[in-house]
Design an enzyme around this catalytic site. Structure first.
Site, PDB file in Angstrom:
ATOM      1  N   THR A  17       0.847  -1.202   0.000  1.00  0.00           N
ATOM      2  CA  THR A  17       0.000   0.000   0.000  1.00  0.00           C
ATOM      3  C   THR A  17       0.880   1.248   0.000  1.00  0.00           C
ATOM      4  O   THR A  17       2.000   1.254   0.531  1.00  0.00           O
ATOM      5  CB  THR A  17      -0.920   0.040   1.221  1.00  0.00           C
ATOM      6  OG1 THR A  17      -0.140   0.226   2.414  1.00  0.00           O
ATOM      7  CG2 THR A  17      -1.724  -1.240   1.340  1.00  0.00           C
ATOM      8  N   ASP A  45      -3.644  -3.822  13.643  1.00  0.00           N
ATOM      9  CA  ASP A  45      -5.062  -4.179  13.682  1.00  0.00           C
ATOM     10  C   ASP A  45      -5.863  -3.385  12.654  1.00  0.00           C
ATOM     11  O   ASP A  45      -6.819  -3.893  12.070  1.00  0.00           O
ATOM     12  CB  ASP A  45      -5.635  -3.920  15.081  1.00  0.00           C
ATOM     13  CG  ASP A  45      -5.135  -4.944  16.104  1.00  0.00           C
ATOM     14  OD1 ASP A  45      -4.450  -5.901  15.707  1.00  0.00           O
ATOM     15  OD2 ASP A  45      -5.438  -4.770  17.295  1.00  0.00           O
ATOM     16  N   GLY A  46      -5.465  -2.130  12.422  1.00  0.00           N
ATOM     17  CA  GLY A  46      -6.177  -1.307  11.447  1.00  0.00           C
ATOM     18  C   GLY A  46      -6.071  -1.849  10.031  1.00  0.00           C
ATOM     19  O   GLY A  46      -7.022  -1.765   9.253  1.00  0.00           O
ATOM     20  N   THR A  47      -4.920  -2.413   9.693  1.00  0.00           N
ATOM     21  CA  THR A  47      -4.750  -2.999   8.360  1.00  0.00           C
ATOM     22  C   THR A  47      -5.628  -4.234   8.202  1.00  0.00           C
ATOM     23  O   THR A  47      -6.283  -4.419   7.163  1.00  0.00           O
ATOM     24  CB  THR A  47      -3.276  -3.365   8.125  1.00  0.00           C
ATOM     25  OG1 THR A  47      -2.454  -2.206   8.283  1.00  0.00           O
ATOM     26  CG2 THR A  47      -3.075  -3.917   6.713  1.00  0.00           C
ATOM     27  N   GLU A  88      -9.154  -3.119   7.603  1.00  0.00           N
ATOM     28  CA  GLU A  88      -9.378  -2.659   6.229  1.00  0.00           C
ATOM     29  C   GLU A  88      -9.486  -3.820   5.259  1.00  0.00           C
ATOM     30  O   GLU A  88     -10.334  -3.820   4.352  1.00  0.00           O
ATOM     31  CB  GLU A  88      -8.248  -1.725   5.802  1.00  0.00           C
ATOM     32  CG  GLU A  88      -8.285  -0.343   6.387  1.00  0.00           C
ATOM     33  CD  GLU A  88      -7.292   0.574   5.701  1.00  0.00           C
ATOM     34  OE1 GLU A  88      -7.623   1.133   4.640  1.00  0.00           O
ATOM     35  OE2 GLU A  88      -6.158   0.697   6.209  1.00  0.00           O
ATOM     36  N   THR A 105       2.141  -1.404  15.960  1.00  0.00           N
ATOM     37  CA  THR A 105       2.780  -1.021  17.225  1.00  0.00           C
ATOM     38  C   THR A 105       2.280  -1.868  18.377  1.00  0.00           C
ATOM     39  O   THR A 105       3.057  -2.416  19.163  1.00  0.00           O
ATOM     40  CB  THR A 105       2.515   0.469  17.526  1.00  0.00           C
ATOM     41  OG1 THR A 105       3.007   1.262  16.438  1.00  0.00           O
ATOM     42  CG2 THR A 105       3.210   0.891  18.808  1.00  0.00           C
ATOM     43  N   ASP A 115     -17.845 -17.945  18.936  1.00  0.00           N
ATOM     44  CA  ASP A 115     -18.988 -18.390  19.740  1.00  0.00           C
ATOM     45  C   ASP A 115     -20.302 -17.718  19.365  1.00  0.00           C
ATOM     46  O   ASP A 115     -21.334 -17.967  19.982  1.00  0.00           O
ATOM     47  CB  ASP A 115     -18.708 -18.178  21.230  1.00  0.00           C
ATOM     48  CG  ASP A 115     -18.487 -16.708  21.595  1.00  0.00           C
ATOM     49  OD1 ASP A 115     -18.470 -15.858  20.676  1.00  0.00           O
ATOM     50  OD2 ASP A 115     -18.313 -16.415  22.804  1.00  0.00           O
ATOM     51  N   LEU A 163     -21.117 -14.642  19.771  1.00  0.00           N
ATOM     52  CA  LEU A 163     -21.493 -13.631  20.756  1.00  0.00           C
ATOM     53  C   LEU A 163     -20.420 -12.544  20.820  1.00  0.00           C
ATOM     54  O   LEU A 163     -19.235 -12.790  20.560  1.00  0.00           O
ATOM     55  CB  LEU A 163     -21.657 -14.250  22.144  1.00  0.00           C
ATOM     56  CG  LEU A 163     -22.784 -15.264  22.311  1.00  0.00           C
ATOM     57  CD1 LEU A 163     -22.632 -15.988  23.645  1.00  0.00           C
ATOM     58  CD2 LEU A 163     -24.148 -14.576  22.223  1.00  0.00           C
ATOM     59  N   GLU A 196      -9.690   2.067  14.026  1.00  0.00           N
ATOM     60  CA  GLU A 196     -10.163   3.017  13.030  1.00  0.00           C
ATOM     61  C   GLU A 196     -11.329   3.815  13.616  1.00  0.00           C
ATOM     62  O   GLU A 196     -12.323   3.234  14.045  1.00  0.00           O
ATOM     63  CB  GLU A 196     -10.593   2.290  11.757  1.00  0.00           C
ATOM     64  CG  GLU A 196      -9.478   1.484  11.112  1.00  0.00           C
ATOM     65  CD  GLU A 196      -8.285   2.339  10.743  1.00  0.00           C
ATOM     66  OE1 GLU A 196      -8.473   3.360  10.052  1.00  0.00           O
ATOM     67  OE2 GLU A 196      -7.156   2.005  11.168  1.00  0.00           O
TER      68      GLU A 196
END
Length: 302
Positions: free
Chosen positions: A39, A70-72, A75, A101, A224, A226, A282
């Site tokens: 990207t 986690d943001g990648t 997305e 990070t 699960d 939930l 995000e």
């Protein structure tokens, strides 16, 4: 071992890392195909996921690997699900290469961000297991949706400080912005539960950790059907800083019962004023939130 095709969608910030190159070489040496897409600017993840779906029709891709934080991952999964109708599932599984990070979700999967080659090898060896995703106002999250002051701290903590202090950077930032702590009123409802009052932090977890390793939903499971709801009510005057410090240092389990827990499939939240929610890091801002679980929506290597 069956030969596999991995498509690595790599956050451009990590493109020059030598351990990433070593990881790709190691997996190729195992006999697998690894095609890498990097990207550069906003919108690239969605474009590269569209490309992967198109390429899969001609040359099947076994796993799309999210190389970033986690943001990648958010997305990548969101882009795939946005292009699939109804309850259809993506034609490939997903995996995580933890290059962010905090890497909260990767740690839930017991991946070691300090051994990137091992993490990419894991993507070829682990089972592709059915995995839930959460949804907030039509947008998905894989790990957690968080709201409240703690969310602002996560969003505004200096990345350079995070590199030096790790998860402690969030606590440092929060303590230095203590004067800005203020209660936000909310009404929260599930199928069989309601709560109303001021809150310091609110988390809805498919995964267990957010904000640099803070255990906000310590009993959440990925398959699960939930979501785990955690509410940290705003404390009495004079106890705010102690509560915030305990939350950042030890998670909700360090609050000695001073929080609310509930498991549910659907949650609605109304706030008295605009509040920021983070979906896997995000940001979204609003006052009305409809949250739901999408059971076994993707296959994840774990």
């Amino acid at each position: 071992m069956k030969k596999q095709h991995l498509r690595l969608i790599l956050n451009g910030k990590s493109a020059g890392r030598t351990d990433v190159r070593a990881a790709v070489d190691a997996v190729r040496d195992m006999g697998h195909d690894v095609s890498v897409r990097v990207t550069y600017e906003a919108g690239d993840v969605a474009r590269l996921v569209t490309e992967a779906l198109h390429d899969h029709a001609d040359s099947p891709i076994d796993t799309v690997v999210s190389g970033g934080g986690d943001g990648t991952l958010h997305e990548v999964v969101d882009a795939a699900l946005q292009q699939i109708s109804g309850d259809e599932r993506p034609p490939f599984s997903f995996a995580v290469l933890p290059l962010g990070t905090a890497n909260d979700f990767a740690r839930h999967l017991q991946l070691d961000p300090n051994d990137i080659p091992a993490c990419l090898r894991f993507a070829t060896r682990a089972s592709a297991r059915p995995t839930d995703v959460g949804e907030v106002n039509g947008r998905v999250f894989v790990n957690m949706a968080t709201g409240g002051f703690g969310t602002q701290v996560t969003a505004q903590t200096d990345p350079n400080l995070k590199k030096v202090l790790g998860g402690a950077a969030y606590l440092f930032t929060g303590l230095h912005r203590f004067s800005e702590l203020a209660a936000c009123e909310a009404r929260v409802e599930t199928e069989d539960f309601s709560w109303e009052g001021p809150f310091l932090a609110l988390a809805i977890g498919n995964g267990r950790r957010a904000g640099g390793g803070i255990r906000l939903c310590p009993r959440a499971e990925l398959d699960d059907g939930l979501l785990d709801l955690t509410i940290v009510p705003f404390p009495d005057s004079g106890k705010v800083i102690d509560l915030f410090s305990a939350l950042m240092e030890r998670g909700v389990e360090g609050l000695n019962g001073g929080f609310v827990e509930k498991r549910s499939r659907n949650i609605t939240i109304e706030t008295s004023e605009p509040v920021q929610f983070n979906l896997d890091g995000e940001p979204m801002t609003g006052t009305s939130w409809k949250v739901a679980i999408r059971h076994h929506r993707i296959a994840l290597r774990r």
